[in-house]
Motif scaffolding. Structure first.
Motif, short mmCIF file in Angstrom:
data_model
loop_
_atom_site.label_atom_id
_atom_site.label_comp_id
_atom_site.label_asym_id
_atom_site.label_seq_id
_atom_site.Cartn_x
_atom_site.Cartn_y
_atom_site.Cartn_z
N ALA A 62 -2.41 0.99 -9.33
CA ALA A 62 -2.88 0.97 -7.93
C ALA A 62 -1.99 0.08 -7.07
O ALA A 62 -1.59 0.45 -5.95
N ILE A 63 -1.66 -1.10 -7.57
CA ILE A 63 -0.82 -2.03 -6.80
C ILE A 63 0.56 -1.43 -6.59
O ILE A 63 1.12 -1.48 -5.47
N VAL A 64 1.14 -0.87 -7.63
CA VAL A 64 2.49 -0.29 -7.52
C VAL A 64 2.49 0.85 -6.50
O VAL A 64 3.38 0.95 -5.65
N ARG A 65 1.49 1.72 -6.58
CA ARG A 65 1.45 2.87 -5.67
C ARG A 65 1.31 2.43 -4.22
O ARG A 65 2.00 2.92 -3.33
N LEU A 66 0.42 1.48 -3.97
CA LEU A 66 0.21 1.01 -2.60
C LEU A 66 1.42 0.23 -2.08
O LEU A 66 1.76 0.30 -0.90
N CYS A 67 2.09 -0.50 -2.97
CA CYS A 67 3.32 -1.20 -2.56
C CYS A 67 4.41 -0.20 -2.19
O CYS A 67 5.17 -0.41 -1.23
N ASN A 68 4.50 0.89 -2.93
CA ASN A 68 5.49 1.92 -2.62
C ASN A 68 5.20 2.57 -1.27
O ASN A 68 6.13 2.87 -0.50
N VAL A 69 3.91 2.78 -0.98
CA VAL A 69 3.53 3.36 0.31
C VAL A 69 3.93 2.41 1.43
O VAL A 69 4.48 2.82 2.46
N ARG A 70 3.65 1.13 1.26
CA ARG A 70 3.99 0.14 2.28
C ARG A 70 5.50 0.06 2.48
O ARG A 70 5.98 -0.05 3.62
N THR A 71 6.24 0.09 1.39
CA THR A 71 7.70 0.00 1.50
C THR A 71 8.28 1.20 2.24
O THR A 71 9.24 1.06 3.01
N ALA A 72 7.69 2.36 2.02
CA ALA A 72 8.20 3.59 2.64
C ALA A 72 7.79 3.72 4.10
O ALA A 72 8.40 4.50 4.85
N SER A 73 6.77 2.99 4.53
CA SER A 73 6.27 3.14 5.90
C SER A 73 6.56 1.89 6.73
O SER A 73 6.14 0.79 6.36
N PRO A 74 7.26 2.03 7.86
CA PRO A 74 7.53 0.87 8.73
C PRO A 74 6.28 0.36 9.43
O PRO A 74 6.26 -0.73 9.97
N GLY A 75 5.19 1.14 9.41
CA GLY A 75 3.98 0.75 10.12
C GLY A 75 3.27 -0.45 9.52
O GLY A 75 2.38 -1.02 10.15
N PHE A 76 3.65 -0.84 8.29
CA PHE A 76 2.99 -1.98 7.66
C PHE A 76 3.76 -3.28 7.85
O PHE A 76 3.40 -4.30 7.28
#
Length: 317
Positions: A62-76
Motif C-alpha cells: 500500500a505504501i509503495v503504491r501510494l508513493c508511486n502515485v504521489r511521485t507521478a503526480s505533481p498535484g501532491f
C-alpha cells in the motif's frame, strides 16, 4: 504593478465557481482517502489471510503504491497543497477537527499521515507477541523469522517513502521503532536457536539433567545416580558434542537483513553454546561451588577432550 495584478487574479480565482467546485472535490476526496486508509488498516488481518501473506506485506504494498502515485503526480507537491489549502475560505475551516478544513487537507494528504496510519496499524504484529517467558517454553522460531521478514518489509517501505518526500524526522522515527522490534526478535530467536543447537549437538540432555539434579540435590548425593547423568550418558553426550564441533548445527541467519544484527546473532549463539559447555565442564571437574565433583562419580574424566577456552575458540572461528 505585477504583484497587485497577481493578488487580483488570486482573489478572482477564489471566487470562480469552477475553482470553488474543484476545491470542494478536493475536500471530499481527502475525506474519502483518509477514511479509506483507516478502513484498510482495520481489515489488514483479513486481507492478509485472504491473500495468504502477512499484514506487513500488505502494508508495504500500500505504501509503495501510494508513493508511486504521489511521485507521478505533481498535484501532491507540498507547495501546491499549501496553495490549495490557502484557497479555502475561512467559512469552510470553522471546524478545526474536520478533514476538509484548510489546515487539514495538506496534513491528511501528506506522506507522514500515510506512514503514521499504515505502519501504526501493522506494528502490533511485529515483535510484540514474543517474550523471554514464551521463549523458555518453546516459541515458534519460524514465526520469529517471518516477523523479521515483516520488519524488513516495513523498513523497505519507509525507504521508498523517504525517496518520495517523507520528512527526515518521520523516516528516522519509524526506522528506530522497527529496528527496536528487529532487535527484540533477534534476541528471542537466539534463545530458541541456542536450545535447538544444544539438543542437536548433545549438550541439551545433560544440561537439563544437571538442572533437575540441582532442584533435588542433597549433600552426599552422587551425580551419576541422577537420571540422565550416568557415566555412559554423559560420555555419549560429550562424544556427540565433540563430533559436532567442526560442523555445528547453527543457522546462517541469512534472513536477517541487517548485517550488524546478523553478525550479533551468529556470535551470541556460538557464545551461548560455549558458555553451556564451560558450565558443564566445570561441574564435571568439580570446579563449581556446589560441591559436585565428577571425578568422584565417574573416576576417569578423559572423555572431556577440550577445555572451555578451546571450545570457545573453535565455535567463534
Amino acid at each position: 504593478d505585477d504583484d497587485d495584478d497577481d493578488d487580483d487574479a488570486n482573489d478572482l480565482s477564489k471566487n470562480n465557481p469552477i475553482v470553488r467546485c474543484l476545491i470542494e472535490c478536493i475536500q471530499e476526496a481527502t475525506q474519502a482517502y483518509a477514511a479509506s486508509l483507516k478502513v484498510h488498516n482495520a481489515l489488514l488481518t483479513q486481507y492478509a489471510v485472504a491473500s495468504n501473506t502477512s499484514p506487513a506485506e500488505i502494508a508495504h504494498a500500500a505504501i509503495v503504491r501510494l508513493c508511486n502515485v504521489r511521485t507521478a503526480s505533481p498535484g501532491f507537491d507540498d507547495e501546491i497543497l499549501g496553495d490549495i489549502a490557502s484557497s479555502i475560505p475561512a467559512s469552510s475551516s470553522s471546524q478545526s477537527e474536520s478533514i476538509g478544513t484548510a489546515s487539514s487537507i495538506a496534513q491528511y494528504l501528506s506522506l507522514e499521515y500515510l506512514c503514521e496510519t499504515i505502519i501504526e496499524g501493522v506494528l502490533p504484529s511485529i515483535g510484540t507477541n514474543t517474550n523471554t517467558e514464551s521463549s523458555s517454553t518453546g516459541i515458534d522460531s519460524r514465526a520469529a523469522r517471518l516477523q523479521l521478514d515483516d520488519a524488513s518489509s516495513i523498513k523497505a517501505a519507509v525507504a521508498i517513502a523517504r525517496k518520495a518526500g517523507l520528512r527526515l524526522t518521520a523516516g528516522t522515527k519509524w526506522d528506530t521503532i522497527v529496528k527496536q522490534r528487529e532487535e527484540l526478535l533477534v534476541e528471542e530467536l537466539i534463545i530458541v536457536d541456542t536450545k535447538e543447537a544444544l539438543d542437536e549437538c548433545g549438550l541439551g540432555s545433560i544440561q537439563r539433567a544437571f538442572e533437575s539434579m540441582k532442584a533435588v540435590y542433597i549433600e552426599g548425593m552422587s551425580m551419576a545416580s541422577h537420571p540422565g547423568l550416568s557415566r555412559a550418558a554423559v560420555e555419549n553426550s560429550m562424544k556427540t558434542f565433540y563430533g559436532s564441533l567442526y560442523d555445528m548445527p547453527f543457522p546462517d541467519y541469512e534472513g536477517i537483513k541487517d548485517p550488524v544484527l546478523r553478525k550479533h546473532a551468529r556470535t551470541k549463539l556460538a557464545k551461548n553454546v560455549a558458555d553451556v559447555y564451560g558450565e558443564l565442564y566445570g561441574i564435571l571437574r568439580g570446579d563449581d561451588d556446589d560441591g559436585h565433583d565428577g571425578a568422584d562419580c565417574y573416576g576417569d574424566l578423559s572423555f572431556l577432550e577440550h577445555t572451555p577456552e578451546a571450545v570457545a575458540t573453535l565455535l567463534s572461528s
